[in-house]
Design a protein around this motif. Structure first.
Motif, PDB file in Angstrom:
ATOM      1  N   ALA A 178      25.175 -12.457  13.385  1.00  8.32           N
ATOM      2  CA  ALA A 178      24.864 -11.061  13.681  1.00  8.32           C
ATOM      3  C   ALA A 178      25.483 -10.651  15.015  1.00  8.32           C
ATOM      4  CB  ALA A 178      23.353 -10.850  13.696  1.00  8.32           C
ATOM      5  N   ASN A 179      25.382 -11.503  16.013  1.00  7.56           N
ATOM      6  CA  ASN A 179      25.962 -11.188  17.322  1.00  7.56           C
ATOM      7  C   ASN A 179      27.486 -11.174  17.281  1.00  7.56           C
ATOM      8  OD1 ASN A 179      24.023 -10.935  19.835  1.00  7.56           O
ATOM      9  ND2 ASN A 179      23.042 -12.247  18.302  1.00  7.56           N
ATOM     10  N   GLY A 180      28.093 -12.054  16.499  1.00  5.60           N
ATOM     11  CA  GLY A 180      29.547 -12.044  16.348  1.00  5.60           C
ATOM     12  C   GLY A 180      30.034 -10.750  15.720  1.00  5.60           C
ATOM     13  N   VAL A 198      32.378  -5.119  16.831  1.00  5.39           N
ATOM     14  CA  VAL A 198      32.233  -3.668  16.969  1.00  5.39           C
ATOM     15  C   VAL A 198      32.427  -3.281  18.438  1.00  5.39           C
ATOM     16  CG1 VAL A 198      30.667  -1.687  16.746  1.00  5.39           C
ATOM     17  CG2 VAL A 198      30.707  -3.463  14.960  1.00  5.39           C
ATOM     18  N   ARG A 199      31.793  -4.000  19.319  1.00  4.56           N
ATOM     19  CA  ARG A 199      31.871  -3.703  20.757  1.00  4.56           C
ATOM     20  C   ARG A 199      33.311  -3.743  21.266  1.00  4.56           C
ATOM     21  NH1 ARG A 199      27.900  -3.393  23.830  1.00  4.56           N
ATOM     22  NH2 ARG A 199      26.570  -4.804  22.659  1.00  4.56           N
ATOM     23  N   GLU A 203      32.472   3.975  14.317  1.00  9.07           N
ATOM     24  CA  GLU A 203      32.162   5.051  13.368  1.00  9.07           C
ATOM     25  C   GLU A 203      32.127   4.568  11.920  1.00  9.07           C
ATOM     26  OE1 GLU A 203      36.553   5.153  14.339  1.00  9.07           O
ATOM     27  OE2 GLU A 203      34.719   5.068  15.529  1.00  9.07           O
ATOM     28  N   LYS A 204      32.575   3.343  11.671  1.00  9.53           N
ATOM     29  CA  LYS A 204      32.546   2.761  10.323  1.00  9.53           C
ATOM     30  C   LYS A 204      31.357   1.819  10.126  1.00  9.53           C
ATOM     31  CE  LYS A 204      36.495   3.516   8.036  1.00  9.53           C
ATOM     32  NZ  LYS A 204      36.463   4.026   6.670  1.00  9.53           N
ATOM     33  N   ALA A 205      30.493   1.683  11.130  1.00  9.74           N
ATOM     34  CA  ALA A 205      29.406   0.689  11.094  1.00  9.74           C
ATOM     35  C   ALA A 205      28.467   0.877   9.903  1.00  9.74           C
ATOM     36  CB  ALA A 205      28.617   0.708  12.392  1.00  9.74           C
ATOM     37  N   ASN A 206      28.286   2.101   9.427  1.00  5.74           N
ATOM     38  CA  ASN A 206      27.400   2.331   8.282  1.00  5.74           C
ATOM     39  C   ASN A 206      28.148   2.379   6.954  1.00  5.74           C
ATOM     40  OD1 ASN A 206      24.863   2.491   9.639  1.00  5.74           O
ATOM     41  ND2 ASN A 206      25.542   4.453  10.467  1.00  5.74           N
ATOM     42  N   ASP A 207      29.478   2.341   7.005  1.00 11.04           N
ATOM     43  CA  ASP A 207      30.286   2.461   5.794  1.00 11.04           C
ATOM     44  C   ASP A 207      30.846   1.129   5.310  1.00 11.04           C
ATOM     45  OD1 ASP A 207      29.929   5.240   5.984  1.00 11.04           O
ATOM     46  OD2 ASP A 207      31.726   5.462   7.216  1.00 11.04           O
ATOM     47  N   LEU A 208      30.910   0.158   6.206  1.00  9.49           N
ATOM     48  CA  LEU A 208      31.486  -1.141   5.870  1.00  9.49           C
ATOM     49  C   LEU A 208      30.409  -2.180   5.602  1.00  9.49           C
ATOM     50  CD1 LEU A 208      34.284  -1.482   8.584  1.00  9.49           C
ATOM     51  CD2 LEU A 208      34.568  -0.852   6.186  1.00  9.49           C
ATOM     52  N   GLY A 209      30.794  -3.189   4.880  1.00 16.18           N
ATOM     53  CA  GLY A 209      29.963  -4.369   4.695  1.00 16.18           C
ATOM     54  C   GLY A 209      30.805  -5.595   4.958  1.00 16.18           C
TER      55      GLY A 209
END
Length: 182
Positions: free
Chosen positions: A94-96, A101-102, A109-115
């Protein structure tokens, strides 16, 4: 990089820590509203004994974004193994992801669109280690996850690199067998 990330793949190997702490994640990254999302949902819903699929969590009830599904490459048979995999390693993955992202590898802006699907390697012998260094284990899996994501998002290695270095790249276990015959 195009706006749409249909599917990217990557892997990384990070070792050098205490015994049995090496990490070798393989990742698949894609948009949740396409074929990748269907595969992600199917994996999540199709649990298999010994190979549970779980979301990567920051703590016991806070999933990371992008949504990340962990799949063990090893058949899970022991509670001790499960506790390490679903504790230290899960938090590290999870941290990786958040590190990627960081640092801009995954657009915020893609954090909710990608898996992300992460095939996790955790050596089964980890359960034999006395006084396991959980901090080292965490850091190795965190770094390996970030590296695998970076390679996926940057389409690494390039086909040109592979073609130019094909004869120089020898799988280490194949080489080990060749060396054993000498």
């Amino acid at each position: 990089m195009s706006d749409r990330i249909v599917m990217r793949t990557g892997e990384a190997l990070v070792g050098g820590g205490p015994a049995f702490t090496a990490a070798e994640p393989e990742v698949v990254i894609g948009e949740l509203d396409g074929p990748f999302g269907t595969a992600f949902a199917n994996l999540m819903g199709d649990q298999v004994q010994g190979h549970s699929r779980v979301l990567a969590l920051m703590n016991t009830d806070m999933q990371v974004k992008p949504a990340t599904l962990m799949v063990s490459k090893v058949t899970v048979k022991k509670t001790a193994y499960t506790n390490i995999l679903m504790g230290t390693v899960q938090g590290a993955i999870a941290n990786g992801v958040l590190d990627a992202v960081r640092n801009g590898t995954i657009p915020k802006e893609k954090a909710n669109d990608l898996g992300i699907i992460v095939s996790v390697w955790l050596n089964p012998s980890i359960v034999t280690v006395e006084d396991l260094d959980h901090e080292a284990l965490f850091n190795i899996h965190r770094e390996a996850t970030r590296r695998a994501i970076e390679k996926a998002m940057n389409n690494e290695p390039s086909i040109d690199y592979l073609l130019e270095n094909q004869d120089k790249l020898v799988h280490k276990y194949y080489q080990k067998e060749l060396d054993a015959k000498k």
